[in-house]
Design a protein around this motif. Structure first.
Motif, PDB file in Angstrom:
ATOM      1  N   ARG A   1      39.077  41.991  66.567  1.00  0.00           N
ATOM      2  CA  ARG A   1      38.873  40.755  67.318  1.00  0.00           C
ATOM      3  C   ARG A   1      39.563  39.584  66.637  1.00  0.00           C
ATOM      4  O   ARG A   1      40.163  38.730  67.296  1.00  0.00           O
TER       5      ARG A   1
ATOM      6  N   GLU B   1      35.756  46.558  64.135  1.00  0.00           N
ATOM      7  CA  GLU B   1      35.780  45.861  65.419  1.00  0.00           C
ATOM      8  C   GLU B   1      35.979  44.366  65.207  1.00  0.00           C
ATOM      9  O   GLU B   1      36.724  43.708  65.947  1.00  0.00           O
ATOM     10  N   SER B   2      35.336  43.801  64.188  1.00  0.00           N
ATOM     11  CA  SER B   2      35.486  42.379  63.888  1.00  0.00           C
ATOM     12  C   SER B   2      36.931  42.068  63.478  1.00  0.00           C
ATOM     13  O   SER B   2      37.490  41.037  63.870  1.00  0.00           O
ATOM     14  N   PHE B   3      37.531  42.976  62.692  1.00  0.00           N
ATOM     15  CA  PHE B   3      38.925  42.791  62.287  1.00  0.00           C
ATOM     16  C   PHE B   3      39.851  42.818  63.504  1.00  0.00           C
ATOM     17  O   PHE B   3      40.774  42.001  63.618  1.00  0.00           O
TER      18      PHE B   3
ATOM     19  N   GLY C   1      37.654  37.436  60.573  1.00  0.00           N
ATOM     20  CA  GLY C   1      37.280  38.705  61.195  1.00  0.00           C
ATOM     21  C   GLY C   1      37.050  39.806  60.176  1.00  0.00           C
ATOM     22  O   GLY C   1      36.227  40.702  60.390  1.00  0.00           O
ATOM     23  N   MET C   2      37.753  39.738  59.059  1.00  0.00           N
ATOM     24  CA  MET C   2      37.584  40.733  58.005  1.00  0.00           C
ATOM     25  C   MET C   2      36.348  40.456  57.153  1.00  0.00           C
ATOM     26  O   MET C   2      35.628  41.370  56.766  1.00  0.00           O
TER      27      MET C   2
ATOM     28  N   ASP D   1      29.247  45.889  73.473  1.00  0.00           N
ATOM     29  CA  ASP D   1      29.156  46.026  72.013  1.00  0.00           C
ATOM     30  C   ASP D   1      27.721  45.802  71.540  1.00  0.00           C
ATOM     31  O   ASP D   1      27.215  46.519  70.669  1.00  0.00           O
TER      32      ASP D   1
ATOM     33  N   PRO E   1      31.844  39.993  59.701  1.00  0.00           N
ATOM     34  CA  PRO E   1      31.789  40.791  60.938  1.00  0.00           C
ATOM     35  C   PRO E   1      30.613  40.478  61.852  1.00  0.00           C
ATOM     36  O   PRO E   1      30.631  40.817  63.031  1.00  0.00           O
TER      37      PRO E   1
ATOM     38  N   TYR F   1      29.102  42.962  64.652  1.00  0.00           N
ATOM     39  CA  TYR F   1      30.091  43.997  64.916  1.00  0.00           C
ATOM     40  C   TYR F   1      30.343  44.833  63.665  1.00  0.00           C
ATOM     41  O   TYR F   1      30.045  44.416  62.545  1.00  0.00           O
ATOM     42  N   SER F   2      30.913  46.000  63.890  1.00  0.00           N
ATOM     43  CA  SER F   2      31.402  46.763  62.743  1.00  0.00           C
ATOM     44  C   SER F   2      32.566  45.984  62.144  1.00  0.00           C
ATOM     45  O   SER F   2      33.209  45.173  62.828  1.00  0.00           O
ATOM     46  N   ARG F   3      32.857  46.224  60.877  1.00  0.00           N
ATOM     47  CA  ARG F   3      33.933  45.474  60.235  1.00  0.00           C
ATOM     48  C   ARG F   3      35.280  45.758  60.916  1.00  0.00           C
ATOM     49  O   ARG F   3      36.108  44.859  61.056  1.00  0.00           O
TER      50      ARG F   3
END
Length: 322
Positions: free
Chosen positions: A254, A250-252, A239-240, A41, A243, A246-248
């Motif tokens: 995770r 991808e963070s969501f 995660g939301m 990533d 981020p 990370y992209s939002r």
């Protein structure tokens, strides 16, 4: 983010991964695999924002070296469950002790709010616990058995019903995290106020110790794991909202994945709490010493697995974020 800040933020992870590739550090295969995903990533991020930079070349080299090693050393599926409970989950949960602390503090604060409100508002307890429950408990107190509510149902039916209900509440605390954490905090608020007013009700009747030594036989694990479910909801919300690199999306993903892992970890504890409430709490005649032992043993179990053990694993295995 500037390249220098990006490197400073993540260089320790890269160094840990590079050391593992050189066999200087031993990592669990699943831990190594998760760290590899994070490195790739970072590589994608670097190629997007710092193309042709030394950082991108370095990360590309790490990712290339890692691919074959990961799939050569990964454990067989039969060890996956053991690895999850012994290493993967504690390592991951260590990263979320902050969310656990927030859920705990919110719950405790509103427990005091519930007790304070019950002390100052005459009908507050009835509005929270309901007239039916309060009236039934008052009748049980008059009969000399204030904890008779735990003896009304059959043992197995009570165990099953309580376990299912507790898991339902925990799932709500987790899923409501999608409301940017507000829903999760509301669940903590509601349950905290309920607990505080509940305990004050018995205190007012001169039965605080009777209620504590009975209810907390199962309540120690039950309440603790509801707070842990609140932690899972806050991990999802985090995660939301934050981020990082990370992209939002991808963070969501995770945050959802880690929150689900936390929820999976609570299931055995909810079963234990349901068993205690269905089969043990009803024996109000048991000696105080035995009741205290069960309460303290339950608390020790929760503190060890969710607080102490993750720190121990964290010291043995270099940290990473999932």
């Amino acid at each position: 983010m500037r390249e220098a800040a990006f490197v400073k933020q993540n260089k320790d992870k890269w160094s840990t991964f590079e050391s593992a590739l050189a066999n200087k550090t031993n990592l669990e295969p699943d831990v190594l695999s998760n760290l590899y995903i994070e490195i790739t990533d970072h590589l994608s991020y670097a190629k997007t924002f710092y193309p042709a930079s030394n950082t991108a070349h370095y990360l590309n080299s790490l990712a290339s070296q890692a691919h074959q090693k990961i799939y050569r050393t990964k454990r067989e599926p039969k060890n996956r469950i053991i690895s999850f409970w012994k290493v993967e989950f504690p390592m991951m949960f260590k990263q979320h002790h902050r969310e656990l602390l927030i859920a705990f503090l919110v719950f405790i604060f509103f427990s005091f709010v519930g007790a304070f409100s019950a002390a100052n508002e005459g009908d507050f307890v009835r509005s929270i616990l309901g007239d039916a429950y309060v009236n039934m408990t008052l009748q049980n107190i008059e009969k000399g058995d204030p904890m008779a509510v735990y003896k009304q149902m059959g043992e197995f039916n009570m165990f099953l019903g309580i376990t299912i209900n507790n898991i339902r509440v925990a799932l709500m605390a987790f899923v409501y995290g999608i409301m940017l954490g507000v829903g999760t905090l509301m669940i903590m608020l509601q349950n905290g106020i309920m607990l505080g007013s509940f305990q004050y009700f018995f205190y007012e009747k001169g039965l605080l110790w009777e209620s504590v030594r009975t209810i907390w036989i199962h309540g120690t694990i039950e309440i603790s794991v509801i707070i842990i479910a609140g932690c899972a909801g806050l991990v999802l919300a985090n995660g939301m909202l934050f981020p990082g690199t990370y992209s939002r999306l991808e963070s969501f993903k995770r945050g959802t994945k880690n929150g689900l892992k936390i929820m999976i970890s609570t299931i055995p504890f909810f079963i234990i709490a349901g068993f205690l409430e269905g089969f043990v709490t009803r024996h109000t005649e048991m000696p105080d010493g035995l009741a205290i032992f069960i309460i303290l043993a339950s608390l020790a179990l929760i503190l060890f697995y969710y607080v102490i053990y993750p720190y121990q694993i964290h010291k043995k295995i270099p940290s990473h974020e999932n």
